[in-house]
Design an enzyme around this catalytic site. Sequence first.
Site: not given
Ligand SMILES: [Zn+2]
Length: 441
Positions: A266, A317
């Site tokens: 991220h 993810d």
């Molecule tokens: Zn994750």
Amino acid sequence: MTTFWCEHAELGTGPVPGVRISVDNGRIAAIDRVPIPADGDTRLAGVVLPGFANAHSHAFHRALRGRTHDQGGTFWTWRERMYAVADRLDPDSYLALARATYAEMALAGVTCVGEFHYLHHPAGGGRYADPNAMSEALVQAAAEAGVRLTLLDACYLTGGLEDGGHLPLGDVQLRFSDGDADAWAARVAELKERPGLRIGAAVHSVRAVPADQLPTVVAAASGRPLHVHLSEQPAENAACQGFYGRTPTGLLDGAGALGPDTTVVHALHLTGDDISALGGSRTSVCACPSTEADLADGMGLFRLLGDAGSPLCLGSDQHVQTDLLAEARELEERDRLITHERGRFRPAELVEALTVAGHRSLGWADAGRLAPGQRADLVAVRLDSPRTAGAAPDQLVMAATAADVHTVVTDGRVVVSGGQHVLGDVGRLLADAIAPLWDER
Ligand SMILES: [Zn+2]
């Protein structure tokens, strides 16, 4: 020896027409320019790319797709529903769900996945007879789905972080924890690498691992991939600054956790100093654009991170979609929205993120390129579908979707052919694995 004749193949300088790839014992033995296929060649239409690496996966989150959009909320309320699914899984149901999830990835061109794994122990805590039973379920799932695995076994010790310090584990989180970093390291040391399996490490986040435990994880990971969730939400930064007086990136840097074997996932809410620390240490950054949009996380400054020196890779993810081509395209599209400029990432850079950079993040230096000696991972993408017809081969990544992947070869083995996975009906496998997790009880 097996031979594949490619209408076009991405050889590192853009797609070139008429390429024969000879494969021996799972490796690329030779690459030759041949204008037409010969008898015995398996013909691959469209553009053949190296296998895609999905550098960030939580397999069990696949059960949440299309299930969390009815009540608004935030990342934190989504997390409550994710925890409810986590609470129901055991090694058998985890195997079924992960096998189907990885098979869906294979259909999308993924030949290697990084599983960021923290669902270690029985619901409520305790230990399975084999303390790595949940890890072994993932290993079996990936092998059966025909996807190589880097198991990023995550240290997860506390229930969160606030200005006053780390919180105790909540009931659902008990199964994530080994107690302390030494116990985590001892359990992970029992996991043995096998063909198609690398063992890596992860720090769940600075929320879940106190600073005094970080050096133990870093030491245990030495020489292996180390992944960390970093600055996904502003609240993480605020709490870290409030308690430690540093940003999460600064805290990791101080613990020696940054470097070329490390990937931060991220990395959305960063200061200029954070970007310099990540880029200067050649820490990889894994963007997960569809998840970051779905969870209202924010938009990362990935072009700046790349320019600072961080290799960029991609992950699906929480699997709001399983389409790595779309993730790559969204990396460019987000940067256009931020900067009002087009062409922030050239198509070739997006392919690099999908292939070489992802494999390097996951510890596979011998995969991600079409070249002699590399692992024979091939992804053939149609140039004649309604989505891709008319596209230039070197810009295909800006048009194609997972539905355009027709053949996938992993380590020389054909896993997907004609858009069909060797395990059969993957939609049925997913439905059968997910339905019991949502039964009323
Ligand atoms: Zn994750």
